[in-house]
Design a protein around this motif. Structure first.
Motif, PDB file in Angstrom:
ATOM      1  N   LYS A   1       0.855  -1.298   0.104  1.00  0.00           N
ATOM      2  CA  LYS A   1      -0.032  -0.056   0.041  1.00  0.00           C
ATOM      3  C   LYS A   1       0.975   1.328  -0.030  1.00  0.00           C
TER       4      LYS A   1
ATOM      5  N   ALA B   1       2.356  -6.309  -2.263  1.00  0.00           N
ATOM      6  CA  ALA B   1       1.172  -6.025  -2.715  1.00  0.00           C
ATOM      7  C   ALA B   1       0.539  -4.705  -2.445  1.00  0.00           C
ATOM      8  N   ASN B   2      -0.242  -4.361  -3.592  1.00  0.00           N
ATOM      9  CA  ASN B   2      -1.109  -3.216  -3.465  1.00  0.00           C
ATOM     10  C   ASN B   2      -0.380  -1.946  -3.536  1.00  0.00           C
TER      11      ASN B   2
ATOM     12  N   LYS C   1       1.011   1.550  -5.366  1.00  0.00           N
ATOM     13  CA  LYS C   1       0.810   2.343  -6.759  1.00  0.00           C
ATOM     14  C   LYS C   1       2.092   2.894  -7.007  1.00  0.00           C
TER      15      LYS C   1
ATOM     16  N   VAL D   1       1.384  -8.968  -5.935  1.00  0.00           N
ATOM     17  CA  VAL D   1       0.117  -8.954  -6.180  1.00  0.00           C
ATOM     18  C   VAL D   1      -0.701  -7.867  -5.980  1.00  0.00           C
ATOM     19  N   GLU D   2      -1.317  -7.372  -7.102  1.00  0.00           N
ATOM     20  CA  GLU D   2      -2.279  -6.290  -7.250  1.00  0.00           C
ATOM     21  C   GLU D   2      -1.508  -5.203  -7.342  1.00  0.00           C
ATOM     22  N   GLN D   3      -0.138  -5.161  -7.842  1.00  0.00           N
ATOM     23  CA  GLN D   3       0.409  -3.835  -8.044  1.00  0.00           C
ATOM     24  C   GLN D   3      -0.175  -3.058  -9.451  1.00  0.00           C
ATOM     25  N   VAL D   4      -0.103  -1.649  -8.913  1.00  0.00           N
ATOM     26  CA  VAL D   4      -0.538  -0.744 -10.176  1.00  0.00           C
ATOM     27  C   VAL D   4       0.671  -0.049 -10.596  1.00  0.00           C
TER      28      VAL D   4
ATOM     29  N   LEU E   1      -2.414 -10.316 -10.705  1.00  0.00           N
ATOM     30  CA  LEU E   1      -3.160  -9.098 -10.708  1.00  0.00           C
ATOM     31  C   LEU E   1      -2.515  -7.769 -10.694  1.00  0.00           C
ATOM     32  N   ASN E   2      -1.581  -8.035 -11.342  1.00  0.00           N
ATOM     33  CA  ASN E   2      -0.860  -6.490 -11.703  1.00  0.00           C
ATOM     34  C   ASN E   2      -1.027  -5.774 -12.721  1.00  0.00           C
ATOM     35  N   SER E   3      -1.061  -4.713 -12.824  1.00  0.00           N
ATOM     36  CA  SER E   3      -1.463  -3.819 -13.969  1.00  0.00           C
ATOM     37  C   SER E   3      -0.263  -2.732 -14.255  1.00  0.00           C
TER      38      SER E   3
END
Length: 172
Positions: free
Chosen positions: A102, A123-124, A126, A142-145, A165-167
């Motif tokens: 985060k 994870a997470n 941005k 996981v879930e990196q933007v 789930l990375n963007s």
């Protein structure tokens, strides 16, 4: 007070574990400190929790470790952000490392003799980048933007990704 206890405990553990900081490092450690710091070409470390630090001038390595820091910087060779819920806004860095969870990082990734490099794990997180030259984005976890844009004349980045789930996208 009970809600702040986990933050205080985490900050104290970070301070104790990082007591071996290098002599040439400008060290800011504690909880809730607000400071402007001239890097003077040195390494800078921000440790603890909830510190608000403005770094000016040329820094070598900038280390932000802990939670809920707000850090701005003008120039650094390496930016390393670990912990959680940190917000780091900067001018330019050659190498950027973001880990744990985060964190929000915004900077210009600058190439030197080597391409500018981003390494993101955890994870997470941005991460928003302006690419000023050749660059390599290595994104795992996981879930990196990761959003990027290019300065005039900069090539598209080399991208390596793993995890889930990375963007990783060009900013529109």
């Amino acid at each position: 007070m009970l809600l702040r206890l986990p933050v205080i405990t985490a900050a104290m553990l970070a301070v104790i574990s990082l007591a071996h900081a290098a002599d040439d490092e400008l060290t800011i450690q504690g909880i809730g400190i607000s400071r402007d710091v001239d890097c003077q070409g040195k390494n800078v470390g921000v440790y603890g929790a909830e510190n608000e630090i403005a770094l000016t001038g040329q820094c070598r390595t900038i280390t932000v470790h802990g939670s809920k820091h707000k850090v701005s910087f003008e120039q650094g060779q390496t930016l390393s952000v670990s912990g959680s819920d940190n917000v780091v806004n900067g001018g330019r860095a050659n190498d950027v490392v973001v880990s744990v969870a985060k964190n929000t990082v915004t900077t210009t990734l600058e190439a030197g003799e080597e391409p500018g490099k981003l390494k993101a794990t955890g994870a997470n997180n941005k991460i928003t980048l302006v690419l000023s030259g050749p660059s390599r984005l290595d994104v795992g976890g996981v879930e990196q933007v990761v959003e990027w844009s290019k300065a005039d004349g900069a090539p598209n980045p080399e991208v390596r990704s793993s995890g889930a789930l990375n963007s990783i996208k060009r900013k529109k």
